[in-house]
Design a protein around this motif. Structure first.
Motif, PDB file in Angstrom:
ATOM      1  N   THR A 257      52.223  40.508  33.296  1.00  0.00           N
ATOM      2  CA  THR A 257      50.968  40.477  34.039  1.00  0.00           C
ATOM      3  C   THR A 257      50.169  41.690  33.574  1.00  0.00           C
ATOM      4  OG1 THR A 257      49.979  40.545  36.247  1.00  0.00           O
ATOM      5  CG2 THR A 257      52.060  41.712  35.986  1.00  0.00           C
ATOM      6  N   THR A 258      48.909  41.826  34.031  1.00  0.00           N
ATOM      7  CA  THR A 258      48.097  42.959  33.604  1.00  0.00           C
ATOM      8  C   THR A 258      48.814  44.251  34.000  1.00  0.00           C
ATOM      9  OG1 THR A 258      46.265  41.551  34.264  1.00  0.00           O
ATOM     10  CG2 THR A 258      45.728  43.789  33.581  1.00  0.00           C
ATOM     11  N   GLU A 259      49.145  45.063  33.002  1.00  0.00           N
ATOM     12  CA  GLU A 259      50.039  46.192  33.304  1.00  0.00           C
ATOM     13  C   GLU A 259      49.320  47.434  33.825  1.00  0.00           C
ATOM     14  OE1 GLU A 259      52.250  46.476  29.722  1.00  0.00           O
ATOM     15  OE2 GLU A 259      53.647  44.907  30.330  1.00  0.00           O
ATOM     16  N   VAL A 307      33.958  48.377  40.188  1.00  0.00           N
ATOM     17  CA  VAL A 307      35.261  48.688  39.608  1.00  0.00           C
ATOM     18  C   VAL A 307      36.301  47.994  40.490  1.00  0.00           C
ATOM     19  CG1 VAL A 307      34.816  50.888  38.458  1.00  0.00           C
ATOM     20  CG2 VAL A 307      35.342  50.894  40.897  1.00  0.00           C
ATOM     21  N   GLU A 308      37.382  47.548  39.867  1.00  0.00           N
ATOM     22  CA  GLU A 308      38.517  47.085  40.669  1.00  0.00           C
ATOM     23  C   GLU A 308      39.621  48.107  40.457  1.00  0.00           C
ATOM     24  OE1 GLU A 308      39.931  43.004  40.250  1.00  0.00           O
ATOM     25  OE2 GLU A 308      41.918  43.646  40.919  1.00  0.00           O
ATOM     26  N   LEU A 309      40.033  48.746  41.534  1.00  0.00           N
ATOM     27  CA  LEU A 309      41.055  49.793  41.416  1.00  0.00           C
ATOM     28  C   LEU A 309      42.440  49.151  41.390  1.00  0.00           C
ATOM     29  CD1 LEU A 309      39.543  52.403  43.903  1.00  0.00           C
ATOM     30  CD2 LEU A 309      39.318  52.333  41.409  1.00  0.00           C
ATOM     31  N   HIS A 348      46.240  44.123  42.724  1.00  0.00           N
ATOM     32  CA  HIS A 348      47.439  44.078  41.902  1.00  0.00           C
ATOM     33  C   HIS A 348      48.661  44.529  42.698  1.00  0.00           C
ATOM     34  CE1 HIS A 348      49.981  43.640  38.482  1.00  0.00           C
ATOM     35  NE2 HIS A 348      48.967  43.159  37.799  1.00  0.00           N
ATOM     36  N   GLY A 349      49.561  43.577  42.875  1.00  0.00           N
ATOM     37  CA  GLY A 349      50.829  43.876  43.539  1.00  0.00           C
ATOM     38  C   GLY A 349      50.743  43.938  45.052  1.00  0.00           C
ATOM     39  N   LEU A 350      49.568  43.709  45.630  1.00  0.00           N
ATOM     40  CA  LEU A 350      49.456  43.825  47.094  1.00  0.00           C
ATOM     41  C   LEU A 350      50.226  42.681  47.754  1.00  0.00           C
ATOM     42  CD1 LEU A 350      45.657  44.721  47.324  1.00  0.00           C
ATOM     43  CD2 LEU A 350      47.590  46.247  47.838  1.00  0.00           C
ATOM     44  N   ILE A 369      44.190  39.214  45.488  1.00  0.00           N
ATOM     45  CA  ILE A 369      45.640  39.080  45.692  1.00  0.00           C
ATOM     46  C   ILE A 369      46.102  37.708  45.199  1.00  0.00           C
ATOM     47  CG2 ILE A 369      47.537  39.242  47.371  1.00  0.00           C
ATOM     48  CD1 ILE A 369      45.765  40.894  49.164  1.00  0.00           C
ATOM     49  N   GLY A 370      47.184  37.706  44.429  1.00  0.00           N
ATOM     50  CA  GLY A 370      47.685  36.450  43.887  1.00  0.00           C
ATOM     51  C   GLY A 370      49.142  36.207  44.210  1.00  0.00           C
ATOM     52  N   HIS A 371      49.996  36.928  43.494  1.00  0.00           N
ATOM     53  CA  HIS A 371      51.426  36.623  43.510  1.00  0.00           C
ATOM     54  C   HIS A 371      52.023  36.512  44.920  1.00  0.00           C
ATOM     55  CE1 HIS A 371      55.483  36.401  41.936  1.00  0.00           C
ATOM     56  NE2 HIS A 371      55.813  37.218  42.920  1.00  0.00           N
ATOM     57  N   ALA A 372      51.740  37.505  45.770  1.00  0.00           N
ATOM     58  CA  ALA A 372      52.382  37.513  47.092  1.00  0.00           C
ATOM     59  C   ALA A 372      52.004  36.272  47.899  1.00  0.00           C
ATOM     60  CB  ALA A 372      51.981  38.778  47.856  1.00  0.00           C
TER      61      ALA A 372
END
Ligand code: PXP
Length: 401
Positions: A257-259, A307-309, A348-350, A369-372
């Motif tokens: 995924t985007t690292e 910006v996306e932090l 990312h990762g939330l 938010i995606g994966h979760a």
């Protein structure tokens, strides 16, 4: 640093949204250029404010708000001045009086309390409507201006939840069939309350493909945020597709995924060119960056709208100290970007644990938010997974006026 609140009143606490008031007070302090100060806001009842009113001002009966600036003698105290925070003083508000004034003016209790906090804050800053008519007018004007600005500001809005549906396509592609369809998933997310849909069209098309983005562009009712690397082929697709915004990310073929975030500072020229092309086509650009001042400044310098932090390091932290440190990086990068006039997203990762603290930052407008959510959807269904996350985001940003 948010204003310090102490709540002490007989009116059931549930009726008072201290988080909302805190967000608004923090915004006011930023506007008044005293964000590095502390202020204590005490909510009391009529009996207590009457006592304070007679004890300190020799006036009988309750009033709506009292403010007690920290005196200059105290400010000169060597111990106090050695503290990292500077104290502005105390604002004391009678919730009982605020409640009856709210009904008299036909506004919500929280709007009345906000007005009283603004009034008290201006007193702490030295404004005084009792000294002369001229000063009263100046105070009144500033008060109205601040309240109007506040109503249109981010601090008065809920953090948005945008959902990344890439992983629905990942599952589909694992079998090389047509199900599950990320286009249908996007519609379910929207019906469950998502404020936007995010998809990453990768060079290798490992999940979302050209057909998906085409159909999504036609069917998304909220906002389509196209994540992409700044490469020639994808830029052409984005310019034709015209999503509501694009988020430029670093893209490596080997990564899962985007690292990390973009090194904007190190490739200003290339990114500025892409931003320029997108802006000419009316597409605002967000840059996905690590929460670092250097990257925020570079993003601002080359004309990004957002910006996306990157919240990955905060989410992956393995102990409380590390998590706190990463949280502070995000909070201060968000503050810095916000102050520069950039719009601020994060992601990312939330997940269902880590999201609420980030959603509570009033400088952040939207979470991606995606994966979760897709992972939870496997067990409880997509509709419920979205609604649960939306509740977390809403409760953290606590909106009811
Ligand atoms: N934001 C960006 C820029 C991303 O690349 C991703 C991952 O696709 C996300 C947010 C969402 O991350 P996650 O799937 O971990 O929620």
């Amino acid at each position: 640093m948010p204003p310090h609140f102490t709540i002490n009143c007989d009116i059931p606490l549930l009726r008072i949204n201290t988080k909302l008031l805190q967000r608004r007070a923090a915004w006011l302090m930023r506007q008044c250029k005293v964000a590095d100060h502390d202020v204590s806001i005490l909510l009391v009842d009529d009996e207590e404010i009457s006592w304070l009113n007679s004890h300190y001002r020799e006036k009988l009966g309750p009033t709506n708000v009292l403010s007690f600036p920290l005196t200059s003698e105290n400010q000169n105290d060597t111990f106090l001045s050695s503290l990292p925070l500077k104290e502005l003083g105390d604002i004391i508000i009678s919730v009982e009086t605020a409640l009856s004034e709210a009904s008299q003016f036909n506004i919500s209790l929280h709007d009345r309390l906000t007005w009283l906090i603004t009034h008290g804050m201006l007193h702490l800053l030295g404004y005084d409507h009792e000294r002369s008519e001229k000063e009263a007018l100046a105070m009144w004007d500033l008060e109205n201006k601040l309240i109007n600005q506040l109503h249109n500001s981010r601090s008065n809005q809920m953090t948005h939840l945008a959902i990344n549906v890439d992983h629905v396509a990942t599952v589909r592609n694992a079998r090389g069939v047509t199900e599950p369809d990320p286009v249908a998933a996007a519609a379910i997310c929207e019906l469950a309350g998502a404020a936007g849909i995010v998809v990453h069209l990768r060079e290798d098309r490992r999940h979302i493909n050209d057909r998906d983005v085409r159909l999504l562009r036609e069917t998304i009712k909220t906002r389509m945020n196209l994540e992409m690397g700044a490469n020639k082929e994808i830029i052409e697709i984005a310019l034709n597709l015209k999503p509501d915004m694009v988020t430029l990310v670093p893209e490596k073929r080997q990564e899962l995924t985007t690292e990390g975030g973009l090194n904007v500072a190190g490739q200003k020229k290339k990114l500025a060119k892409t931003i320029d092309k997108m802006e000419k086509a009316g597409i605002p650009v967000s840059l996905f960056i690590d929460p670092e001042a250097k990257q925020v400044k570079a993003a601002h310098a080359i004309g990004a709208t957002y910006v996306e932090l990157h919240t990955g390091r905060y989410c992956d932290a393995t102990n409380d100290d590390e998590r706190e440190k990463e949280y502070q990086f995000i909070a201060s990068a968000a503050e810095e970007a916000y102050q520069m006039g950039l719009r601020v997203n994060a992601g990312h990762g939330l997940d269902y644990q880590s999201t609420s603290r980030i959603a509570a930052l009033d400088t952040i407008e939207e979470l991606s938010i995606g994966h979760a959510i897709i992972a939870r959807a496997v067990f409880v269904g997509l509709d419920q997974a979205v609604r649960e996350m939306k509740r977390i985001v809403r409760d953290a940003s606590m909106m009811f006026g």
